[in-house]
Design an enzyme around this catalytic site. Structure first.
Site, PDB file in Angstrom:
ATOM      1  N   SER A   1       0.873  -1.164   0.000  1.00 47.99           N
ATOM      2  CA  SER A   1       0.000   0.000   0.000  1.00 47.99           C
ATOM      3  C   SER A   1       0.915   1.220   0.000  1.00 47.99           C
ATOM      4  O   SER A   1       1.806   1.328   0.848  1.00 47.99           O
ATOM      5  CB  SER A   1      -0.880  -0.043   1.252  1.00 47.99           C
ATOM      6  OG  SER A   1      -1.675   1.104   1.351  1.00 47.99           O
TER       7      SER A   1
ATOM      8  N   LYS B   1      -0.876  -0.920  -4.428  1.00 50.87           N
ATOM      9  CA  LYS B   1      -2.106  -0.158  -4.179  1.00 50.87           C
ATOM     10  C   LYS B   1      -1.720   1.291  -3.932  1.00 50.87           C
ATOM     11  O   LYS B   1      -0.927   1.581  -3.033  1.00 50.87           O
ATOM     12  CB  LYS B   1      -2.812  -0.759  -2.965  1.00 50.87           C
ATOM     13  CG  LYS B   1      -3.812   0.135  -2.263  1.00 50.87           C
ATOM     14  CD  LYS B   1      -4.607  -0.661  -1.244  1.00 50.87           C
ATOM     15  CE  LYS B   1      -4.820   0.101   0.044  1.00 50.87           C
ATOM     16  NZ  LYS B   1      -5.549  -0.704   1.049  1.00 50.87           N
TER      17      LYS B   1
ATOM     18  N   LYS C   1      -2.694   4.982  -2.721  1.00 54.39           N
ATOM     19  CA  LYS C   1      -3.654   5.795  -1.988  1.00 54.39           C
ATOM     20  C   LYS C   1      -3.947   7.017  -2.848  1.00 54.39           C
ATOM     21  O   LYS C   1      -3.019   7.653  -3.356  1.00 54.39           O
ATOM     22  CB  LYS C   1      -3.066   6.214  -0.641  1.00 54.39           C
ATOM     23  CG  LYS C   1      -2.875   5.061   0.327  1.00 54.39           C
ATOM     24  CD  LYS C   1      -4.218   4.541   0.830  1.00 54.39           C
ATOM     25  CE  LYS C   1      -4.048   3.641   2.039  1.00 54.39           C
ATOM     26  NZ  LYS C   1      -5.331   3.122   2.520  1.00 54.39           N
TER      27      LYS C   1
ATOM     28  N   ASP D   1      -6.999   3.160  -3.559  1.00 55.46           N
ATOM     29  CA  ASP D   1      -7.804   3.248  -2.336  1.00 55.46           C
ATOM     30  C   ASP D   1      -8.106   4.712  -2.035  1.00 55.46           C
ATOM     31  O   ASP D   1      -7.181   5.499  -1.823  1.00 55.46           O
ATOM     32  CB  ASP D   1      -7.030   2.607  -1.171  1.00 55.46           C
ATOM     33  CG  ASP D   1      -7.863   2.489   0.109  1.00 55.46           C
ATOM     34  OD1 ASP D   1      -8.995   3.011   0.150  1.00 55.46           O
ATOM     35  OD2 ASP D   1      -7.370   1.857   1.071  1.00 55.46           O
TER      36      ASP D   1
ATOM     37  N   GLU E   1     -10.924   0.849  -4.084  1.00 59.80           N
ATOM     38  CA  GLU E   1     -11.336   0.568  -2.706  1.00 59.80           C
ATOM     39  C   GLU E   1     -11.963   1.807  -2.067  1.00 59.80           C
ATOM     40  O   GLU E   1     -11.379   2.895  -2.095  1.00 59.80           O
ATOM     41  CB  GLU E   1     -10.074   0.142  -1.948  1.00 59.80           C
ATOM     42  CG  GLU E   1     -10.287  -0.398  -0.558  1.00 59.80           C
ATOM     43  CD  GLU E   1      -8.946  -0.806   0.076  1.00 59.80           C
ATOM     44  OE1 GLU E   1      -7.953  -0.993  -0.661  1.00 59.80           O
ATOM     45  OE2 GLU E   1      -8.889  -0.907   1.303  1.00 59.80           O
TER      46      GLU E   1
ATOM     47  N   ASP F   1     -14.153  -1.446   2.109  1.00 66.38           N
ATOM     48  CA  ASP F   1     -13.276  -1.653   3.269  1.00 66.38           C
ATOM     49  C   ASP F   1     -14.015  -1.106   4.496  1.00 66.38           C
ATOM     50  O   ASP F   1     -14.734  -1.852   5.188  1.00 66.38           O
ATOM     51  CB  ASP F   1     -11.935  -0.928   3.014  1.00 66.38           C
ATOM     52  CG  ASP F   1     -10.986  -0.898   4.210  1.00 66.38           C
ATOM     53  OD1 ASP F   1     -11.341  -1.414   5.278  1.00 66.38           O
ATOM     54  OD2 ASP F   1      -9.871  -0.335   4.094  1.00 66.38           O
TER      55      ASP F   1
ATOM     56  N   LYS G   1     -10.511  -7.261   6.933  1.00 64.24           N
ATOM     57  CA  LYS G   1      -9.497  -6.999   7.963  1.00 64.24           C
ATOM     58  C   LYS G   1     -10.037  -7.610   9.235  1.00 64.24           C
ATOM     59  O   LYS G   1     -11.069  -7.140   9.746  1.00 64.24           O
ATOM     60  CB  LYS G   1      -9.298  -5.489   8.170  1.00 64.24           C
ATOM     61  CG  LYS G   1      -8.674  -4.767   6.992  1.00 64.24           C
ATOM     62  CD  LYS G   1      -8.579  -3.273   7.258  1.00 64.24           C
ATOM     63  CE  LYS G   1      -7.951  -2.570   6.062  1.00 64.24           C
ATOM     64  NZ  LYS G   1      -8.046  -1.100   6.181  1.00 64.24           N
TER      65      LYS G   1
ATOM     66  N   GLY H   1      -4.857  -4.529   5.501  1.00 60.29           N
ATOM     67  CA  GLY H   1      -3.816  -4.345   6.516  1.00 60.29           C
ATOM     68  C   GLY H   1      -4.080  -3.094   7.312  1.00 60.29           C
ATOM     69  O   GLY H   1      -4.768  -2.172   6.849  1.00 60.29           O
TER      70      GLY H   1
HETATM   71  O1  OSB Z   1      -7.490   1.813   4.018  1.00 62.41           O
HETATM   72  O2  OSB Z   1      -6.568  -0.040   3.714  1.00 62.41           O
HETATM   73  C1  OSB Z   1      -6.631   1.015   4.334  1.00 62.41           C
HETATM   74  C2  OSB Z   1      -3.769   1.230   6.839  1.00 62.41           C
HETATM   75  C3  OSB Z   1      -4.447   1.680   7.953  1.00 62.41           C
HETATM   76  C4  OSB Z   1      -5.780   1.952   7.862  1.00 62.41           C
HETATM   77  C5  OSB Z   1      -6.453   1.763   6.650  1.00 62.41           C
HETATM   78  C6  OSB Z   1      -5.782   1.298   5.534  1.00 62.41           C
HETATM   79  C7  OSB Z   1      -4.402   1.066   5.620  1.00 62.41           C
HETATM   80  C8  OSB Z   1      -3.567   0.662   4.504  1.00 62.41           C
HETATM   81  C9  OSB Z   1      -2.214   0.054   4.807  1.00 62.41           C
HETATM   82  O3  OSB Z   1      -3.861   0.837   3.342  1.00 62.41           O
HETATM   83  C10 OSB Z   1      -2.186  -1.405   4.609  1.00 62.41           C
HETATM   84  C11 OSB Z   1      -0.981  -2.043   5.256  1.00 62.41           C
HETATM   85  O4  OSB Z   1      -1.075  -2.439   6.423  1.00 62.41           O
HETATM   86  O5  OSB Z   1       0.034  -2.170   4.590  1.00 62.41           O
HETATM   87 MG    MG Z   2      -8.685   0.772   2.591  1.00 62.74          MG
END
Ligand code: OSB
Ligand code: MG
Length: 380
Positions: A136, A162, A164, A189, A214, A239, A263, A291
């Site tokens: 991510s 992924k 952001k 995402d 996402e 999510d 998750k 994650g």
């Molecule tokens: O939106 O998926 C998410 C981390 C914390 C809270 C929300 C998200 C995330 C990540 C990181 O995208 C995923 C990771 O742990 O590598």
């Molecule tokens: Mg997410």
């Protein structure tokens, strides 16, 4: 199984790099780490994965600590709990707070699998020895900096990325990465940063051959995502707004998404994750492991759950070194050359805690002990 002692530690570990989404920037990983000991002397570990600030959802590290101390730990300490269902029922007087509950549940599964001499993956019916790993990638200041970061992850061996995204940092960024890496497994995402006014804008992402998009719309939304999915070819994945198997069933039944990010922390633990996994599998809907920047404890749990057959897309389960200089488990999770992490095979979560590093990153600690009533009346 009877848990008679619980240590709840607030750990704070520096990230190797700050991480930004559409909504927040983090420089540290905060978590409540649970150490649960049974009357038989077994120790299990769990992690409450809420972020330090209640912006991904209403839970946070401090709120997790409070809910554990005041409500959840008193409900479970000293109780005879046959299985995760019994644990869930014991915690049911508390509404919501699924992340806090999931931290206790993680320790429970660790104990449960250890007591059977099985790895957690075996215990759950996992089918894989390795799980596919993705990264991510934070929102970056410039497209150039983003490209360099993505290049470095690909160089490390990650095969799924992924990005952001947020309004204004989405189309050009995604186009750039796609142009440089035509065959990369790529997804984005939005972390709830978009509204219905962005439907046409978001639909332009269809040009980039994404695995999925996402949670672009509201944190708790299911309804508006139906319109988005009708407007886009790219599969919508939820999510934030999927907290339970019931939510997943409703979202799928109205066409709000075609993929679900599971998750364990967000949905209240492994038990609820299995229910979502099974529901999606029956309907032929792909799931993948999300994650929350887990330490080695939560990562071991996620890897075990992701070894189930319905997890058909790569997860946000990167190697420990993606996040931290050092992990609190003795053997950090490492990326294999085929962009996978190996599923632990030792009993339970299959991890060893490094006591020195755990201590180093602990900023607060609370100990809860069950005092059983005397078994015979005191002599008169
Ligand atoms: O939106 O998926 C998410 C981390 C914390 C809270 C929300 C998200 C995330 C990540 C990181 O995208 C995923 C990771 O742990 O590598
Ligand atoms: Mg997410």
């Amino acid at each position: 199984m009877k848990i008679t002692r619980i240590v709840a530690r607030h750990v704070r570990m520096p990230f190797r790099q700050a991480f930004s989404t559409s909504r927040w920037t983090l420089t540290h990983k905060d978590a409540i780490v649970i150490e649960a000991t049974t009357d038989a002397g077994l120790t299990g570990w769990g992690e409450c994965v809420a972020l330090a600030y209640p912006d991904y959802c209403y839970e946070s590290t401090a709120i997790n600590a409070l809910v554990l101390r005041e409500y959840l730990i008193p409900l479970v300490l000293g109780q005879e709990l046959a299985d995760a269902q019994a644990l869930w029922e014991a915690m049911s007087p508390v509404a919501g707070h699924r992340i806090a509950k999931a931290g206790l549940e993680c320790a429970f599964w660790d104990l449960d699998a250890q007591s059977r001499g099985q790895s957690l993956s075996q215990r759950l019916g996992g089918k894989r020895e390795r799980v596919e790993s993705g990264v991510s990638v934070s929102v970056h200041d410039t497209p150039d900096a983003l490209l360099r970061t993505v290049e470095s992850y690909l160089h490390e061996g990650y095969q799924r990325v992924k990005l952001k995204i947020k309004p204004g940092k989405d189309l050009a960024e995604t186009a750039l990465i796609r142009k440089h890496f035509p065959d990369l497994q790529l997804q984005v995402d939005g972390n709830a940063a978009y509204t219905l006014e962005h439907l046409d804008h978001l639909a332009q992402l269809d040009a980039f051959g994404l695995l999925l998009i996402e949670q672009p719309l509201g944190n708790e939304d299911i309804i508006d995502h139906v319109q988005l999915q009708q407007r886009m070819q790219t599969p919508v994945c939820l999510d934030e707004s999927i907290l339970s198997a019931d939510d997943a069933r409703k979202a799928l039944s109205i066409g709000a998404c075609r993929v679900i990010n599971i998750k364990p922390g967000r949905v209240g633990g492994v038990r609820e994750s299995l229910r979502i996994h099974d529901l999606c599998r029956q309907q032929g809907v792909a799931v993948w492991m999300g994650g929350m920047f887990e330490t080695g404890i939560g990562r071991a749990l996620n890897v075990a759950v992701a070894s189930l057959p319905g997890f058909t897309l790569p997860g946000d389960i990167s190697a420990s070194a993606k996040y931290f200089k050092e992990d609190i488990v003795e053997s950090p999770f490492m990326l294999n050359s085929d962009s996978t992490l190996t599923v632990p095979t030792a009993p339970g979560l299959g991890i060893q805690i490094d006591a020195g590093r755990l201590e180093k990153y602990t900023v607060a600690k609370e100990v809860f002990v069950f005092h059983s009533a005397p078994s015979t009346a005191p002599a008169a």
